[in-house]
Motif scaffolding. Structure first.
Motif, PDB file in Angstrom:
ATOM      1  N   ASN A 270     -24.058 -18.573  10.595  1.00 14.64           N
ATOM      2  CA  ASN A 270     -25.231 -18.578   9.493  1.00 14.64           C
ATOM      3  C   ASN A 270     -25.798 -17.339   9.570  1.00 14.64           C
ATOM      4  N   ALA A 271     -24.893 -16.137   9.715  1.00 15.06           N
ATOM      5  CA  ALA A 271     -25.367 -14.860   9.859  1.00 15.06           C
ATOM      6  C   ALA A 271     -24.583 -13.902   9.249  1.00 15.06           C
ATOM      7  N   PHE A 272     -25.039 -12.609   8.612  1.00  9.79           N
ATOM      8  CA  PHE A 272     -24.299 -11.511   8.319  1.00  9.79           C
ATOM      9  C   PHE A 272     -24.078 -10.703   9.440  1.00  9.79           C
ATOM     10  N   ASN A 273     -22.849 -10.103   9.875  1.00  6.67           N
ATOM     11  CA  ASN A 273     -22.652  -9.239  11.016  1.00  6.67           C
ATOM     12  C   ASN A 273     -21.903  -8.052  10.705  1.00  6.67           C
ATOM     13  N   PRO A 274     -22.499  -7.003  10.659  1.00  3.27           N
ATOM     14  CA  PRO A 274     -23.873  -6.549  11.034  1.00  3.27           C
ATOM     15  C   PRO A 274     -25.002  -6.697  10.161  1.00  3.27           C
ATOM     16  N   LEU A 275     -26.025  -6.684  10.459  1.00  6.42           N
ATOM     17  CA  LEU A 275     -27.158  -6.907   9.344  1.00  6.42           C
ATOM     18  C   LEU A 275     -27.512  -5.801   8.601  1.00  6.42           C
ATOM     19  N   SER A 276     -27.155  -4.600   8.938  1.00  8.95           N
ATOM     20  CA  SER A 276     -27.141  -3.327   7.984  1.00  8.95           C
ATOM     21  C   SER A 276     -25.831  -2.593   8.355  1.00  8.95           C
ATOM     22  N   ILE A 277     -25.273  -1.913   6.921  1.00 11.38           N
ATOM     23  CA  ILE A 277     -24.025  -1.563   6.909  1.00 11.38           C
ATOM     24  C   ILE A 277     -24.267  -0.115   6.265  1.00 11.38           C
ATOM     25  N   SER A 278     -23.879   1.131   6.464  1.00 14.29           N
ATOM     26  CA  SER A 278     -23.931   2.293   5.846  1.00 14.29           C
ATOM     27  C   SER A 278     -22.471   2.702   5.476  1.00 14.29           C
ATOM     28  N   VAL A 279     -22.288   2.979   4.210  1.00 12.50           N
ATOM     29  CA  VAL A 279     -21.099   3.597   3.552  1.00 12.50           C
ATOM     30  C   VAL A 279     -21.624   4.568   2.452  1.00 12.50           C
ATOM     31  N   GLY A 280     -20.566   5.498   2.290  1.00 13.06           N
ATOM     32  CA  GLY A 280     -20.647   6.600   1.454  1.00 13.06           C
ATOM     33  C   GLY A 280     -20.453   6.055   0.134  1.00 13.06           C
ATOM     34  N   VAL A 281     -20.911   6.978  -0.835  1.00 11.53           N
ATOM     35  CA  VAL A 281     -20.689   6.774  -2.212  1.00 11.53           C
ATOM     36  C   VAL A 281     -19.121   6.524  -2.246  1.00 11.53           C
ATOM     37  N   GLY A 282     -19.065   5.302  -3.284  1.00  6.27           N
ATOM     38  CA  GLY A 282     -17.414   5.024  -3.510  1.00  6.27           C
ATOM     39  C   GLY A 282     -16.917   4.096  -2.614  1.00  6.27           C
ATOM     40  N   GLY A 283     -17.788   3.921  -1.425  1.00  5.18           N
ATOM     41  CA  GLY A 283     -17.344   2.915  -0.529  1.00  5.18           C
ATOM     42  C   GLY A 283     -17.295   1.485  -0.569  1.00  5.18           C
ATOM     43  N   VAL A 284     -16.545   0.907  -0.035  1.00  5.13           N
ATOM     44  CA  VAL A 284     -16.000  -0.584  -0.155  1.00  5.13           C
ATOM     45  C   VAL A 284     -16.539  -1.389   0.928  1.00  5.13           C
ATOM     46  N   VAL A 285     -17.128  -2.270   0.632  1.00  2.00           N
ATOM     47  CA  VAL A 285     -17.617  -3.396   1.759  1.00  2.00           C
ATOM     48  C   VAL A 285     -16.840  -4.710   1.527  1.00  2.00           C
ATOM     49  N   THR A 286     -16.453  -5.444   2.614  1.00  2.00           N
ATOM     50  CA  THR A 286     -15.812  -6.658   2.390  1.00  2.00           C
ATOM     51  C   THR A 286     -16.260  -7.647   3.262  1.00  2.00           C
ATOM     52  N   TRP A 287     -16.486  -8.629   2.874  1.00  2.68           N
ATOM     53  CA  TRP A 287     -17.380  -9.895   3.376  1.00  2.68           C
ATOM     54  C   TRP A 287     -16.229 -10.984   3.622  1.00  2.68           C
ATOM     55  N   THR A 288     -16.039 -11.433   5.132  1.00  2.73           N
ATOM     56  CA  THR A 288     -15.311 -12.483   5.118  1.00  2.73           C
ATOM     57  C   THR A 288     -16.063 -13.751   5.981  1.00  2.73           C
ATOM     58  N   ASN A 289     -15.876 -14.885   5.234  1.00  2.00           N
ATOM     59  CA  ASN A 289     -16.606 -16.042   5.835  1.00  2.00           C
ATOM     60  C   ASN A 289     -15.633 -16.767   6.903  1.00  2.00           C
ATOM     61  N   ALA A 290     -16.217 -16.648   8.310  1.00  2.00           N
ATOM     62  CA  ALA A 290     -15.442 -17.332   9.337  1.00  2.00           C
ATOM     63  C   ALA A 290     -16.116 -18.541   9.549  1.00  2.00           C
ATOM     64  N   ASP A 291     -17.251 -19.153   8.901  1.00  2.00           N
ATOM     65  CA  ASP A 291     -18.041 -20.346   9.097  1.00  2.00           C
ATOM     66  C   ASP A 291     -17.275 -21.503   8.410  1.00  2.00           C
ATOM     67  N   GLY A 292     -17.564 -22.876   8.922  1.00  2.22           N
ATOM     68  CA  GLY A 292     -17.069 -23.713   8.069  1.00  2.22           C
ATOM     69  C   GLY A 292     -17.771 -24.135   6.928  1.00  2.22           C
ATOM     70  N   ALA A 293     -19.064 -23.627   6.980  1.00  2.00           N
ATOM     71  CA  ALA A 293     -19.908 -23.698   5.985  1.00  2.00           C
ATOM     72  C   ALA A 293     -19.642 -22.917   4.615  1.00  2.00           C
ATOM     73  N   THR A 294     -19.765 -23.154   3.498  1.00  2.00           N
ATOM     74  CA  THR A 294     -19.892 -22.115   2.571  1.00  2.00           C
ATOM     75  C   THR A 294     -21.018 -21.259   2.358  1.00  2.00           C
ATOM     76  N   HIS A 295     -20.983 -19.958   1.862  1.00  2.00           N
ATOM     77  CA  HIS A 295     -21.904 -18.945   1.709  1.00  2.00           C
ATOM     78  C   HIS A 295     -21.738 -18.497   0.779  1.00  2.00           C
ATOM     79  N   THR A 296     -22.730 -17.491   0.363  1.00  2.00           N
ATOM     80  CA  THR A 296     -22.726 -16.513  -0.943  1.00  2.00           C
ATOM     81  C   THR A 296     -23.058 -15.321  -0.354  1.00  2.00           C
ATOM     82  N   VAL A 297     -22.729 -14.161  -1.093  1.00  2.00           N
ATOM     83  CA  VAL A 297     -23.023 -12.855  -1.195  1.00  2.00           C
ATOM     84  C   VAL A 297     -23.806 -12.497  -2.350  1.00  2.00           C
ATOM     85  N   THR A 298     -25.048 -12.618  -2.298  1.00  2.00           N
ATOM     86  CA  THR A 298     -25.925 -12.457  -3.457  1.00  2.00           C
ATOM     87  C   THR A 298     -26.791 -11.116  -3.200  1.00  2.00           C
TER      88      THR A 298
END
Length: 123
Positions: free
Chosen positions: A52-80
């Motif tokens: 029940n947490a995002f890891n890392p809590l803060s991430i830095s990317v450059g302009v045009g960068g892509v971030v991909t979230w992957t849910n490893a929990d058994g529970a459903t989550h959103t990225v809102t």
């Protein structure tokens, strides 16, 4: 007969408007309204969802960068994102990506679990 046709037409218009969702672009303090980038892209910098947490809590990317979230929990989550968009519900093992085209700090959370909050800093 005209009243029935008008009612059907009005209902269809309202249903279409509701399906489109949102209330328009989010206003940026001190700047013009900005349309949030949709949840698209692939690869990029990974963010895990587990315990029940995002890891890392803060991430830095450059302009045009892509971030991909992957849910490893058994529970459903959103990225809102607080200023939009909502990338939808992610079941166990599901992933979603977002490309960041403008600099700034983008706060996001899980709509299902209010304590889950994090940020993406785009430089």
């Amino acid at each position: 007969m005209r009243v029935v046709r008008f009612s059907i037409l009005a209902g269809a218009v309202l249903a279409f408007a509701a399906a489109c969702g949102g209330s328009g672009p989010a206003a940026t303090p001190g700047g013009p309204a900005a349309t949030p980038a949709p949840c698209t892209g692939s690869g990029g910098t990974p963010v895990g969802i587990a315990g029940n947490a995002f890891n890392p809590l803060s991430i830095s990317v450059g302009v045009g960068g892509v971030v991909t979230w992957t849910n490893a929990d058994g529970a459903t989550h959103t990225v809102t994102f607080n200023d939009g968009p909502d990338c939808g519900r992610l079941g166990q093992g599901a992933s979603v990506s977002r490309t960041f085209d403008t600099p700034g700090t983008f706060a996001y959370h899980c709509e299902i679990h209010a304590s889950m909050r994090a940020t993406v800093v785009v430089e």
